[in-house]
Design an enzyme around this catalytic site. Structure first.
Site, PDB file in Angstrom:
ATOM      1  N   GLU A 159     -20.913 -25.918 -26.015  1.00  0.00           N
ATOM      2  CA  GLU A 159     -21.488 -25.669 -27.349  1.00  0.00           C
ATOM      3  C   GLU A 159     -22.865 -26.310 -27.508  1.00  0.00           C
ATOM      4  O   GLU A 159     -23.047 -27.236 -28.313  1.00  0.00           O
ATOM      5  CB  GLU A 159     -20.527 -26.151 -28.433  1.00  0.00           C
ATOM      6  CG  GLU A 159     -19.247 -25.348 -28.483  1.00  0.00           C
ATOM      7  CD  GLU A 159     -18.357 -25.726 -29.660  1.00  0.00           C
ATOM      8  OE1 GLU A 159     -18.503 -26.832 -30.204  1.00  0.00           O
ATOM      9  OE2 GLU A 159     -17.508 -24.897 -30.034  1.00  0.00           O
ATOM     10  N   GLU A 316     -12.606 -20.749 -26.931  1.00  0.00           N
ATOM     11  CA  GLU A 316     -11.829 -21.710 -27.725  1.00  0.00           C
ATOM     12  C   GLU A 316     -11.427 -21.088 -29.047  1.00  0.00           C
ATOM     13  O   GLU A 316     -12.251 -20.441 -29.697  1.00  0.00           O
ATOM     14  CB  GLU A 316     -12.681 -22.937 -28.094  1.00  0.00           C
ATOM     15  CG  GLU A 316     -13.039 -23.883 -26.989  1.00  0.00           C
ATOM     16  CD  GLU A 316     -13.873 -25.053 -27.533  1.00  0.00           C
ATOM     17  OE1 GLU A 316     -13.794 -25.349 -28.735  1.00  0.00           O
ATOM     18  OE2 GLU A 316     -14.613 -25.643 -26.745  1.00  0.00           O
TER      19      GLU A 316
HETATM   20  C1  GAL Z   1     -15.315 -27.233 -30.489  1.00  0.00           C
HETATM   21  C2  GAL Z   1     -15.564 -28.074 -29.250  1.00  0.00           C
HETATM   22  C3  GAL Z   1     -14.297 -28.664 -28.714  1.00  0.00           C
HETATM   23  C4  GAL Z   1     -13.472 -29.263 -29.810  1.00  0.00           C
HETATM   24  C5  GAL Z   1     -13.197 -28.196 -30.819  1.00  0.00           C
HETATM   25  C6  GAL Z   1     -12.338 -28.649 -31.972  1.00  0.00           C
HETATM   26  O1  GAL Z   1     -16.438 -27.160 -31.306  1.00  0.00           O
HETATM   27  O2  GAL Z   1     -16.170 -27.311 -28.259  1.00  0.00           O
HETATM   28  O3  GAL Z   1     -14.631 -29.638 -27.749  1.00  0.00           O
HETATM   29  O4  GAL Z   1     -14.183 -30.317 -30.380  1.00  0.00           O
HETATM   30  O5  GAL Z   1     -14.410 -27.760 -31.369  1.00  0.00           O
HETATM   31  O6  GAL Z   1     -12.236 -27.647 -32.941  1.00  0.00           O
END
Ligand code: GAL
Length: 694
Positions: A159, A316
């Site tokens: 990110e 994710e």
């Molecule tokens: C994303 C990040 C992850 C974790 C996740 C939690 O933004 O890439 O490492 O922090 O959020 O929602």
């Protein structure tokens, strides 16, 4: 059409179908737990895990010392259990020793505070020390693991810019001056384009230019807008640096980075996606949004737009609650499945989560995971296992494409510019207007790709531009040509107003689109929160209205010619103009939902764009087209059973009886359509992906 050469196809072939898994952070756990992890991963049907995102302090415990023991063992273990690895470059979280050695690499806020260590992404994007340390780490990682049989792809950083995109330190200032010299060549050009003669800001030396730090009153908008561009470019340069190393050492492995879609304003997502071999995105439901599933669909369509129509990966999302919203609402039973399969419907070939095992300690221990604190005797775990089995059963959809007849223009530069200081209304927010237009399309079950304004539009029957406040000369020409050659374009309020440098286009608003739309805007008329205007159908307009003078366009809808018609009472609210062989519509206000839906419905009907299916409200339908079959995804967001007429076979246990697919409340049905159903569909023009694949 088949796209054998696409790098994601190589990955899904290696996995034997849809990628399923999540971030795996074994460094949080003792070795004994790893064995249980791989056993349970298999039980859940996990095929791919992202390893190493936050491993830097383990891999390199001290400057100059690498320790590969943990990663060596974990990668071997995963390989032995048939689980593939998306290996992260680990550069997103520099270790404490790095900050201690290079305190000057810490980012500085606009008010001059140098941030301390103690979180992640604690580095200035322009820091030479960070660049050196990160490149050395990536080189070492790539050299060690390029040939490891578990590794099927690289995950660059994590990110980009989530926490540190805008740094205001002196190193950034120097890099900014270099960036500006390359962009403007002469100070005279910069002074002219930034309008520095206003408020006596004329620069006589490049060294006088500072980042837009906190100051007495409004900052120069040209300076601020360029600082957004510069900051995004600095991180993009880091992305290129890592990618170049990976491609040099391991040319056989595709590279991605997880882009954040509309969750991240500060970096230009289109630019990062374009710099990857395969596009991956993260999406988290905004808990405060009762229609979060529309935000999800929008971001999935943005991911596909960024991927040029190709399949992409959901890198994710969450199995249940996150830990960073004011109230972290847990997902309802069935919601994770519905979210996951909606991403799949909209072109994802991978469904991944943050993270595999819920942490016991650390900042994200309250973030849900595939394996929750409650362990295997839990609702989340049963749903995770069921989803794994279902994705395995749906493997045949991988590689198929969603074909959109409509493009929605989405642009980070216009987002930055619209929301600078001292605009006509601080309440007009870019994402809100984009969402209005997207929601109209979504409600009509018309699929669109979210693409930048300069994208190739020739394959799209209709284009909508919700709020292109900033429009470059070349993009304005591009849109004009699109309509001239027979395209159907609808433009939302406050568009075509400024050039690339946030300078007003002369000759009357909207300078870039006056002729195309056949009108001129006499005045922009933002509305106070307590005020409204009325359309001639009686619906209320909030936030924004405009006084428009037609110059050849036809009036489709007016503001009501009554006392509460608002500041443009009786004037045009929706217009339509014939231009060349095409049509250009304009909405002279932030249109209420019903009127906007009608506009979009008419635009699409005239352009020959049909809904995916005709279904009752709340039934979302998307189609993926493969080489041999098409797949219809039916997603029921209502509280009642919805019955849809289909012709085909239900997949993953779905039952179709007498040509009807019953979709339970909150459920999803996937249908492999019969040839007859496929050939009955209106013929689509080639999608962006077809063009780019040839
Ligand atoms: C994303 C990040 C992850 C974790 C996740 C939690 O933004 O890439 O490492 O922090 O959020 O929602």
């Amino acid at each position: 059409m088949n796209h054998p050469a696409h790098p994601l196809t190589g990955v899904t072939r290696a996995l034997g179908g849809i990628a399923y898994g999540g971030d795996y952070n074994p460094e949080q756990w003792p070795r004994e737990v790893w064995r249980e992890d791989v056993r349970l991963m298999r039980e859940a049907g996990v095929t791919l895990v992202t390893v190493g995102v936050f491993s830097w302090s383990r891999i390199q415990p001290r400057s100059g010392t690498y320790d590969w023991s943990l990663l060596d063992e974990v990668l071997d273990l995963l390989y032995e259990h048939g689980i593939a690895v998306d290996l992260a470059t680990a550069t997103a979280a520099p270790p404490p020793w790095f900050t201690r050695q290079h305190p000057e690499a810490r980012p500085v806020t606009a008010s001059g505070t140098r941030l301390a260590h103690g979180s992640r992404q604690v580095f200035c994007p322009s820091s030479p020390a960070y660049a050196e340390a990160a490149d050395a780490l990536v080189t070492a990682m790539a050299t060690r693991y390029a040939a490891h049989p578990a590794v099927v792809m690289w995950h660059v950083h994590n990110e980009w810019g989530n926490h540190n995109a805008l740094c205001y330190c002196e190193t950034s200032a120097e890099a900014f001056r270099v960036w500006l010299q390359e962009r403007y060549k002469t100070l005279d050009a910069l002074n002219d384009l930034w309008g520095t003669d206003f408020w006596s800001q004329r620069y006589g030396d490049w060294a006088e230019i500072d980042p837009p730090r906190d100051t007495t009153a409004f900052r120069n908008p040209g300076l601020e807008l360029d600082y957004h561009r510069f900051s995004s470019d600095e991180l993009l340069a880091r992305h290129h640096a890592e990618t170049d190393i990976l491609r040099r050492i391991a040319p056989h492995l595709p590279v991605t980075t997880n882009v954040m879609g509309t969750l991240e304003k500060k970096v230009d997502g289109h630019a990062f996606a374009a710099a990857c071999d395969l596009v991956s995105v993260d999406h988290y439901l905004p808990a405060a949004d009762p229609d979060g599933h529309i935000d999800l669909a929008l971001n999935a369509d943005l991911a596909r737009g960024m991927a040029g129509g190709h399949p992409w990966m959901l890198m994710e999302h969450s199995t249940s609650a996150v830990n960073w919203q004011p109230v972290n609402v847990a997902k309802q039973p069935g919601e994770m499945r519905r979210n996951s399969l909606t991403h799949l419907a909209r072109g994802a070939d991978g469904v991944m989560f943050f993270q595999w095992r819920q942490s016991r300690a650390g900042a994200e221990k309250w973030h849900s995971a595939m394996l929750p604190h409650a362990g295997t005797e839990s609702r989340v775990w049963s749903e995770v296992k069921a989803l794994g089995a279902e994705l395995a059963a749906l493997g045949e959809v991988t590689g198929s494409h969603v074909r959109s007849d409509v493009a929605l223009l989405f642009d980070w530069h216009t987002w930055w510019a619209l929301e600078l200081q001292a605009r006509p209304s601080q309440h007009l927010r870019y994402l809100d207007v984009v969402r209005d237009w997207y929601e109209a399309l979504w409600t009509l079950n018309i699929t669109c790709d979210l693409v930048p304004p300069g994208a190739d539009l020739t394959g799209y029957r209709a284009v909508v531009a919700p709020n292109l406040y900033l429009l470059s000369d070349s993009d304005a020409d591009h849109l004009t040509r699109y309509v001239d050659q027979g395209g159907h374009l609808a433009v939302g309020c406050f568009s075509g107003v400024v050039d690339t440098y946030d300078r007003i286009r002369p000759g009357g608003h909207p300078g870039a689109l006056r002729e195309l739309l056949g009108l001129v805007i006499d005045e922009y008329l933002p509305l106070r929160t307590q005020d409204h205007a009325l359309l001639d159908d009686g619906s209320r307009v909030h936030q924004w209205a405009e006084r428009v003078e037609p110059r050849g366009c036809t009036l489709v809808r007016r503001f009501a010619d009554t006392a509460d018609g608002g500041p443009a009472r009786g004037g045009p609210a929706i217009t339509r103009n014939t231009f060349g062989r095409g049509t250009a519509w304009y909405a002279a206000c932030r249109l209420p939902a019903r009127a906007l839906r009608e506009l979009v419905r008419t635009l699409c009907a005239e352009a020959g764009v049909a809904p995916v299916v005709h279904a009752p409200p709340g039934l979302e339908a998307v189609r993926r087209s493969g080489r041999d079959h098409t797949y219809l995804f039916l997603i029921n967001h209502t509280l009642s059973m919805v019955d849809v007429a289909v012709s085909g076979t239900g997949l993953a246990g779905a039952v179709i009886t007498e040509g009807r697919a019953p979709v339970p409340p909150g459920g999803i049905v996937v249908v492999r359509e019969d040839d007859a159903a496929t050939s009955a569909r209106p013929q689509c023009p080639p999608s962006a992906s077809d063009r780019s694949a040839s």
